[in-house]
Design a protein around this motif. Structure first.
Motif, PDB file in Angstrom:
ATOM      1  N   ARG A 185      62.701  54.399 -30.708  1.00  0.00           N
ATOM      2  CA  ARG A 185      62.103  54.579 -29.315  1.00  0.00           C
ATOM      3  C   ARG A 185      63.408  54.646 -28.460  1.00  0.00           C
ATOM      4  NH1 ARG A 185      56.926  51.106 -28.100  1.00  0.00           N
ATOM      5  NH2 ARG A 185      57.320  51.551 -26.102  1.00  0.00           N
ATOM      6  N   GLY A 186      63.270  55.255 -27.158  1.00  0.00           N
ATOM      7  CA  GLY A 186      64.555  55.214 -26.368  1.00  0.00           C
ATOM      8  C   GLY A 186      64.789  53.991 -25.606  1.00  0.00           C
ATOM      9  N   ALA A 204      77.562  48.781 -30.671  1.00  0.00           N
ATOM     10  CA  ALA A 204      76.794  49.101 -29.534  1.00  0.00           C
ATOM     11  C   ALA A 204      77.124  50.925 -29.353  1.00  0.00           C
ATOM     12  CB  ALA A 204      77.680  48.551 -28.243  1.00  0.00           C
ATOM     13  N   ARG A 205      78.183  51.232 -29.601  1.00  0.00           N
ATOM     14  CA  ARG A 205      78.348  52.925 -29.594  1.00  0.00           C
ATOM     15  C   ARG A 205      77.334  53.500 -30.481  1.00  0.00           C
ATOM     16  NH1 ARG A 205      79.659  57.023 -31.902  1.00  0.00           N
ATOM     17  NH2 ARG A 205      80.734  58.913 -30.978  1.00  0.00           N
ATOM     18  N   ARG A 206      76.958  52.807 -31.597  1.00  0.00           N
ATOM     19  CA  ARG A 206      76.014  53.625 -32.276  1.00  0.00           C
ATOM     20  C   ARG A 206      74.710  53.699 -31.865  1.00  0.00           C
ATOM     21  NH1 ARG A 206      74.091  53.783 -37.720  1.00  0.00           N
ATOM     22  NH2 ARG A 206      72.121  55.007 -37.680  1.00  0.00           N
ATOM     23  N   PHE A 207      74.081  52.889 -31.043  1.00  0.00           N
ATOM     24  CA  PHE A 207      72.668  52.549 -30.444  1.00  0.00           C
ATOM     25  C   PHE A 207      72.774  53.681 -29.093  1.00  0.00           C
ATOM     26  CE2 PHE A 207      72.978  48.999 -33.081  1.00  0.00           C
ATOM     27  CZ  PHE A 207      71.672  49.191 -33.737  1.00  0.00           C
ATOM     28  N   THR A 208      73.687  53.393 -28.326  1.00  0.00           N
ATOM     29  CA  THR A 208      73.977  54.353 -27.073  1.00  0.00           C
ATOM     30  C   THR A 208      74.218  55.884 -27.441  1.00  0.00           C
ATOM     31  OG1 THR A 208      74.941  52.528 -25.899  1.00  0.00           O
ATOM     32  CG2 THR A 208      74.995  54.506 -25.110  1.00  0.00           C
ATOM     33  N   ALA A 209      74.803  56.134 -28.361  1.00  0.00           N
ATOM     34  CA  ALA A 209      75.081  57.469 -28.540  1.00  0.00           C
ATOM     35  C   ALA A 209      73.835  57.912 -29.059  1.00  0.00           C
ATOM     36  CB  ALA A 209      76.283  57.617 -29.722  1.00  0.00           C
ATOM     37  N   THR A 210      73.217  57.337 -30.030  1.00  0.00           N
ATOM     38  CA  THR A 210      72.025  57.885 -30.542  1.00  0.00           C
ATOM     39  C   THR A 210      70.952  58.010 -29.447  1.00  0.00           C
ATOM     40  OG1 THR A 210      72.192  56.926 -32.618  1.00  0.00           O
ATOM     41  CG2 THR A 210      69.903  57.542 -32.057  1.00  0.00           C
ATOM     42  N   LEU A 211      71.014  57.271 -28.579  1.00  0.00           N
ATOM     43  CA  LEU A 211      69.925  57.143 -27.428  1.00  0.00           C
ATOM     44  C   LEU A 211      70.467  58.702 -26.556  1.00  0.00           C
ATOM     45  CD1 LEU A 211      67.841  56.018 -25.046  1.00  0.00           C
ATOM     46  CD2 LEU A 211      70.195  55.069 -24.037  1.00  0.00           C
ATOM     47  N   VAL A 212      71.768  58.769 -26.054  1.00  0.00           N
ATOM     48  CA  VAL A 212      72.134  59.828 -25.389  1.00  0.00           C
ATOM     49  C   VAL A 212      71.856  61.510 -26.144  1.00  0.00           C
ATOM     50  CG1 VAL A 212      74.128  60.922 -24.074  1.00  0.00           C
ATOM     51  CG2 VAL A 212      73.597  58.502 -23.910  1.00  0.00           C
ATOM     52  N   ASP A 213      72.189  61.262 -27.306  1.00  0.00           N
ATOM     53  CA  ASP A 213      72.195  62.683 -28.080  1.00  0.00           C
ATOM     54  C   ASP A 213      70.715  62.938 -28.300  1.00  0.00           C
ATOM     55  OD1 ASP A 213      74.797  62.363 -27.897  1.00  0.00           O
ATOM     56  OD2 ASP A 213      74.988  61.759 -30.190  1.00  0.00           O
ATOM     57  N   GLY A 214      69.773  62.101 -28.452  1.00  0.00           N
ATOM     58  CA  GLY A 214      68.429  62.327 -29.256  1.00  0.00           C
ATOM     59  C   GLY A 214      67.416  62.078 -28.077  1.00  0.00           C
ATOM     60  N   TYR A 215      67.589  61.529 -27.012  1.00  0.00           N
ATOM     61  CA  TYR A 215      66.452  61.152 -26.004  1.00  0.00           C
ATOM     62  C   TYR A 215      66.830  61.468 -24.606  1.00  0.00           C
ATOM     63  CZ  TYR A 215      64.444  58.496 -30.020  1.00  0.00           C
ATOM     64  OH  TYR A 215      63.992  58.384 -31.297  1.00  0.00           O
ATOM     65  N   CYS A 216      68.061  61.697 -24.143  1.00  0.00           N
ATOM     66  CA  CYS A 216      68.333  61.864 -22.800  1.00  0.00           C
ATOM     67  C   CYS A 216      68.747  63.486 -22.480  1.00  0.00           C
ATOM     68  CB  CYS A 216      69.582  61.215 -22.364  1.00  0.00           C
ATOM     69  SG  CYS A 216      69.419  59.340 -22.617  1.00  0.00           S
ATOM     70  N   ASP A 217      68.146  63.709 -21.287  1.00  0.00           N
ATOM     71  CA  ASP A 217      68.069  65.145 -20.981  1.00  0.00           C
ATOM     72  C   ASP A 217      68.647  65.451 -19.509  1.00  0.00           C
ATOM     73  OD1 ASP A 217      67.300  66.156 -23.657  1.00  0.00           O
ATOM     74  OD2 ASP A 217      65.249  65.642 -22.978  1.00  0.00           O
TER      75      ASP A 217
END
Length: 312
Positions: A185-186, A204-217
């Motif tokens: 989940r985002g 932290a980068r792992r989680f934030t990058a996954t968020l931005v790349d897969g959930y943010c538009d």
């Protein structure tokens, strides 16, 4: 929460106390403290140790430096971070430092028996371990405590293991780490990325990058500087709940988008996303909330944290 009073968010008082303290700490660290910062911090800590405990009191508490505290990893992690902030800014006193040391030691002992601890009852949200991990890492650094540092690193390593699962970072697991709600989940990604970044942990980068790349538009198109983050993966129509806040057109989550403001601010790679998320918050009426913060204190606190937070 986040625009819908019909959704109960029982830990709201704890989050208000903690995030307000984070804002005060950061102002002091940045060289422009508010008047009576130490007194205000002690009042927020007293509230966190008092009435903010109530939603967590279903389980028997334990005695820590003269206080009876709930066993919730979410509760203990937040209080530990509040104490870490006071220590980091040179605003601690003998009593708060004693509690900081005792609470860290209690968490280290609890994590030696079970690495993923519940937030409420037996419910384990792995993301809720992120504040505790950050607090332990900061305790290890600020107090020169090798046990705290090692426990924090073990906890972060477990969160990374879960994020490496084929299904991604799960929302809920059981005491043995088996999946209960496996869908990534985002909100949980933004939450985990932000708190690990507060402790300057590279994971932290792992989680934030996954968020931005897969959930943010950019819902209005790439040419428009407005961003939002979805709660569920593309193609998944999951439900709303108190953590996600209302889901708007396209499945965008107010909770994930609000927490992403902090996560992207703490990430040097996502400065533009941070600015575009802030623009979206302004368009959705955050100014009104900030003009009357007592009406929506949690939302105001999260926004203030997200726009001021830096690694400690």
């Amino acid at each position: 929460m986040l625009g819908d009073a019909g959704r109960s968010f029982i830990e709201a008082q704890l989050l208000c106390d903690a995030h307000l303290s984070f804002i005060l700490i950061q102002a002091a660290l940045d060289g422009h403290p508010v008047p009576d910062t130490q007194r205000r911090l002690k009042a927020l800590l007293a509230d966190a140790l008092g009435r903010a405990r109530h939603p967590f009191n279903a389980q028997k508490g334990t005695h820590v430096a003269g206080h009876t505290l709930p066993p919730s990893v979410l509760y203990r992690g937040y209080v530990l971070l509040m104490l870490a902030g006071m220590e980091r800014a040179g605003l601690a006193d003998a009593e708060s430092t004693a509690l900081f040391d005792a609470l860290a030691a209690q968490l280290v002992e609890a994590l030696s028996r079970q690495l993923l601890l519940p937030s409420f009852g037996r419910t384990i949200w792995p993301c809720d371990s992120a504040p505790a991990a950050a607090g332990l890492l900061l305790h290890g650094r600020l107090r020169g405590n090798a046990d705290s540092r090692a426990a924090g690193e073990r906890l972060v390593a477990r969160l990374i293991e879960l994020a490496d699962l084929p299904t991604g970072f799960p929302a809920k697991v059981d005491a043995k780490g088996r999946l209960v709600e496996p869908t990534q989940r985002g909100t949980t990604l933004a939450w985990t990325g932000a708190f690990l970044a507060m402790a300057s942990h590279p994971a932290a980068r792992r989680f934030t990058a996954t968020l931005v790349d897969g959930y943010c538009d950019h819902p209005a198109g790439n040419a428009v500087p407005l961003a939002a983050c979805r709660e569920w993966p593309r193609g998944v129509k999951g439900p709303e709940d108190s953590a996600s806040g209302p889901l708007v057109f396209g499945g965008y989550s107010l909770g994930a988008s609000a927490l992403a403001i902090a996560a992207t601010r703490l990430s040097g790679e996502h400065v533009q996303w941070h600015l575009h998320l802030l623009n979206a918050a302004k368009e959705m009426g955050i100014r009104t909330t900030l003009e009357h913060p007592w009406k929506r204190p949690l939302e105001a606190s999260l926004h203030g944290w997200g726009t001021t937070v830096r690694p400690w």
